[in-house]
Design a protein around this motif. Structure first.
Motif, mmCIF file in Angstrom:
data_model
loop_
_atom_site.group_PDB
_atom_site.id
_atom_site.type_symbol
_atom_site.label_atom_id
_atom_site.label_comp_id
_atom_site.label_asym_id
_atom_site.label_seq_id
_atom_site.Cartn_x
_atom_site.Cartn_y
_atom_site.Cartn_z
ATOM 1 N N GLY A 164 31.392 41.173 -90.651
ATOM 2 C CA GLY A 164 31.657 40.250 -89.537
ATOM 3 C C GLY A 164 30.535 40.240 -88.522
ATOM 4 N N PHE A 165 30.001 41.433 -88.221
ATOM 5 C CA PHE A 165 28.897 41.521 -87.262
ATOM 6 C C PHE A 165 27.652 40.837 -87.811
ATOM 7 C CE2 PHE A 165 25.170 43.867 -85.591
ATOM 8 C CZ PHE A 165 25.332 43.593 -84.241
ATOM 9 N N GLY A 166 27.367 41.042 -89.101
ATOM 10 C CA GLY A 166 26.209 40.397 -89.715
ATOM 11 C C GLY A 166 26.315 38.885 -89.675
ATOM 12 N N LEU A 167 27.524 38.357 -89.927
ATOM 13 C CA LEU A 167 27.731 36.909 -89.871
ATOM 14 C C LEU A 167 27.600 36.399 -88.440
ATOM 15 C CD1 LEU A 167 28.487 34.304 -91.328
ATOM 16 C CD2 LEU A 167 30.898 34.899 -90.987
ATOM 17 N N LEU A 168 28.148 37.145 -87.484
ATOM 18 C CA LEU A 168 28.066 36.741 -86.077
ATOM 19 C C LEU A 168 26.621 36.665 -85.609
ATOM 20 C CD1 LEU A 168 29.524 36.203 -83.347
ATOM 21 C CD2 LEU A 168 29.462 38.687 -82.960
ATOM 22 N N MET A 169 25.807 37.668 -85.958
ATOM 23 C CA MET A 169 24.416 37.687 -85.531
ATOM 24 C C MET A 169 23.559 36.664 -86.281
ATOM 25 S SD MET A 169 24.329 39.834 -83.089
ATOM 26 C CE MET A 169 22.579 40.090 -82.831
ATOM 27 N N SER A 170 24.105 36.121 -87.370
ATOM 28 C CA SER A 170 23.369 35.119 -88.148
ATOM 29 C C SER A 170 23.727 33.689 -87.750
ATOM 30 C CB SER A 170 23.646 35.312 -89.648
ATOM 31 O OG SER A 170 23.271 36.601 -90.068
ATOM 32 N N ILE A 171 24.640 33.516 -86.801
ATOM 33 C CA ILE A 171 25.053 32.165 -86.392
ATOM 34 C C ILE A 171 23.875 31.310 -85.926
ATOM 35 C CG2 ILE A 171 26.336 30.917 -84.600
ATOM 36 C CD1 ILE A 171 28.613 32.875 -84.996
ATOM 37 N N PRO A 172 22.917 31.862 -85.151
ATOM 38 C CA PRO A 172 21.770 31.025 -84.755
ATOM 39 C C PRO A 172 21.039 30.397 -85.938
ATOM 40 C CG PRO A 172 21.799 33.031 -83.462
ATOM 41 C CD PRO A 172 22.859 33.184 -84.493
ATOM 42 N N THR A 173 21.010 31.087 -87.068
ATOM 43 C CA THR A 173 20.382 30.522 -88.261
ATOM 44 C C THR A 173 21.103 29.257 -88.713
ATOM 45 O OG1 THR A 173 19.572 32.665 -89.020
ATOM 46 C CG2 THR A 173 19.826 30.968 -90.681
ATOM 47 N N LEU A 174 22.427 29.293 -88.657
ATOM 48 C CA LEU A 174 23.214 28.132 -89.073
ATOM 49 C C LEU A 174 23.105 26.986 -88.073
ATOM 50 C CD1 LEU A 174 26.460 29.951 -90.287
ATOM 51 C CD2 LEU A 174 24.648 29.005 -91.699
ATOM 52 N N VAL A 175 23.023 27.332 -86.789
ATOM 53 C CA VAL A 175 23.036 26.303 -85.740
ATOM 54 C C VAL A 175 21.667 25.660 -85.556
ATOM 55 C CG1 VAL A 175 23.425 25.889 -83.277
ATOM 56 C CG2 VAL A 175 24.956 27.415 -84.556
ATOM 57 N N TYR A 176 20.610 26.468 -85.562
ATOM 58 C CA TYR A 176 19.281 25.973 -85.185
ATOM 59 C C TYR A 176 18.358 25.681 -86.373
ATOM 60 C CZ TYR A 176 20.412 27.331 -80.397
ATOM 61 O OH TYR A 176 20.991 27.436 -79.154
ATOM 62 N N ARG A 177 18.709 26.145 -87.555
ATOM 63 C CA ARG A 177 17.827 25.908 -88.695
ATOM 64 C C ARG A 177 17.933 24.451 -89.156
ATOM 65 N NH1 ARG A 177 13.616 28.661 -91.152
ATOM 66 N NH2 ARG A 177 14.666 30.582 -90.549
ATOM 67 N N LYS A 178 16.801 23.801 -89.356
ATOM 68 C CA LYS A 178 16.825 22.412 -89.814
ATOM 69 C C LYS A 178 15.550 22.088 -90.590
ATOM 70 C CE LYS A 178 14.665 20.018 -85.888
ATOM 71 N NZ LYS A 178 14.845 18.976 -84.857
ATOM 72 N N VAL A 179 15.565 20.932 -91.243
ATOM 73 C CA VAL A 179 14.405 20.443 -91.976
ATOM 74 C C VAL A 179 13.817 19.260 -91.210
ATOM 75 C CG1 VAL A 179 13.570 19.448 -94.133
ATOM 76 C CG2 VAL A 179 15.414 21.138 -94.173
ATOM 77 N N ALA A 180 12.510 19.297 -90.952
ATOM 78 C CA ALA A 180 11.853 18.200 -90.228
ATOM 79 C C ALA A 180 10.405 18.103 -90.686
ATOM 80 C CB ALA A 180 11.922 18.430 -88.719
ATOM 81 N N TYR A 181 9.884 16.887 -90.606
ATOM 82 C CA TYR A 181 8.486 16.658 -90.965
ATOM 83 C C TYR A 181 7.580 17.139 -89.833
ATOM 84 C CZ TYR A 181 4.125 14.267 -92.050
ATOM 85 O OH TYR A 181 2.812 13.989 -92.306
ATOM 86 N N LYS A 182 6.550 17.925 -90.181
ATOM 87 C CA LYS A 182 5.597 18.451 -89.212
ATOM 88 C C LYS A 182 4.229 17.837 -89.498
ATOM 89 C CE LYS A 182 8.113 21.522 -86.913
ATOM 90 N NZ LYS A 182 8.251 21.552 -85.464
ATOM 91 N N SER A 183 3.796 16.973 -88.590
ATOM 92 C CA SER A 183 2.523 16.278 -88.815
ATOM 93 C C SER A 183 1.346 17.253 -88.816
ATOM 94 C CB SER A 183 2.320 15.214 -87.731
ATOM 95 O OG SER A 183 2.330 15.800 -86.445
ATOM 96 N N ARG A 184 1.489 18.371 -88.092
ATOM 97 C CA ARG A 184 0.404 19.353 -88.036
ATOM 98 C C ARG A 184 0.098 19.904 -89.422
ATOM 99 N NH1 ARG A 184 0.515 25.370 -85.404
ATOM 100 N NH2 ARG A 184 -1.715 25.718 -85.337
ATOM 101 N N TYR A 185 1.139 20.045 -90.250
ATOM 102 C CA TYR A 185 0.979 20.576 -91.591
ATOM 103 C C TYR A 185 1.107 19.504 -92.670
ATOM 104 C CZ TYR A 185 1.908 24.868 -89.003
ATOM 105 O OH TYR A 185 1.882 25.882 -88.098
#
Length: 360
Positions: A164-185
């Protein structure tokens, strides 16, 4: 999906456990993409994944199907194997991403899933080792208390809290992780979309709760355990030998974990300092990206080493393996005997013909 630039002028690490892979300061020019990052790195990942899946499934099979109930230490080790298996199953996703030169080829949901598996593995693994260290500490230093509290139900509850603690501390990964085009790369990147303050806050929490606090607890317990073992070398009772065997396995697992994971966590702390503009040297930043890739794969390899250690060092585990194979062999022999007996009885029964039937 972005096409690959002909100059290959992009710099990516495979992924950092807790941070954004492309958060290097914009003031530094991107380093030249290295060919080994899309060949050697994914090959290592796939090899680690296959070995990890096979070996951790083997460990879980031994612990789950053996006729004897698991001890407290074995409950922790089986949950550690489950955390390693979760990571190993998801690892081919990032291997495919590396083959594609880190131009993310999958959906947004899979972009969240793989870093989630790394986060869960990192948090759960180290806290399962904390529980194992505490269990060994109490068994050797406070044996009377250990007999009262070393019950499987407490161990299972502790494992549930760790998950439960591992899942709780991993919530930012679920909320903030996304796929986007990066013109720099000129690529579509799977990354953490943090603001600067959010990134430093989460990095600080993760470095503190994911490494500094648990490693201090493990270090304290380990030092006390070693000191206690040195004091008891003269005593050779059977119960103490059993405790010493279990403790030896735990100490070896802890040592290998430190060797595999500490370099990775040190790099994460240094990258946090880079994001906070404490470290600004461009050459240092480029080296950190390379080190991040190498040490991440070393951390992954820990999931392969643990099952090997159980077989090499764990005498009780080897006994369980032999017992399980013997159990399966006996069951197979029993099935064959029952089948043979049934066939023999079937063949011995001959059809009878009545007198009336003969006249007809």
């Amino acid at each position: 999906m972005a096409t690959l630039p002909t100059s290959d002028s992009a710099n990516f690490s495979t992924v950092s456990t807790f941070g954004d892979q492309n958060n290097s300061t914009d003031k530094c020019p991107p380093a030249v993409f290295k060919e080994w990052q899309s060949t050697v790195v994914p090959a290592c990942m796939l090899l680690i994944s296959v070995l990890g899946i096979v070996m951790n499934l083997f460990v879980l099979t031994v612990f789950c199907f053996h006729k004897k109930a698991c001890t407290v230490a074995e409950i922790y080790l089986s949950n550690l194997a489950a955390a390693d298996l979760f990571l190993m199953v998801c690892l081919p996703l990032w291997a495919a991403n590396a083959i594609n030169r880190y131009d993310w080829p999958f959906s947004h949901h899979l972009c969240s899933l793989f870093p989630l598996s790394i986060n869960m593995n990192a948090y759960c693994s180290i806290y399962f080792l904390v529980l194992i260290s505490i269990d060994r500490y109490i068994a050797l230093v406070h044996p009377l208390s250990h007999k009262r509290i070393s019950r499987p139900k407490f161990a299972k509850l502790g494992c549930l809290l760790v998950w439960g603690f591992g899942l709780l501390m991993s919530i930012p990964t679920l909320v903030y992780r996304k796929v986007a085009y990066k013109s720099r790369y000129n690529k579509s990147i799977c990354f953490l979309d943090y603001s600067v303050k959010e990134e430093l806050l989460f990095d600080g929490m993760q470095n503190t709760f994911g490494f500094i606090i648990p490693i201090c607890m493990i270090s304290y317990c380990t030092l006390v355990i070693i000191h206690s073992l040195n004091k008891r070398l003269i005593e050779r009772s059977k119960s103490k030998k059993t405790e010493q065997k279990a403790t030896t396995l735990v100490l070896v697992v802890l040592l290998v974990f430190v060797i595999c994971w500490v370099p990775h966590h040190v790099v994460l702390i240094l990258k946090t300092l880079i994001k906070a503009n404490v470290l600004r040297e461009c050459s240092f930043i480029a080296n950190m990206e390379i080190c991040s890739t190498v040490f991440m794969n070393l951390a992954f390899f820990n999931s392969v080493l643990n099952p090997i250690l159980y077989v090499i060092v764990g005498k009780n585990f080897r006994k369980k393996v032999r017992g399980l194979f013997k159990q399966w062999s006996n069951n197979r022999t029993l099935i064959i005997r029952n089948t043979s007996t049934h066939l023999s009885l079937f063949r011995s029964v001959k059809p009878t013909v009545t007198t009336e039937d003969n006249t007809i």
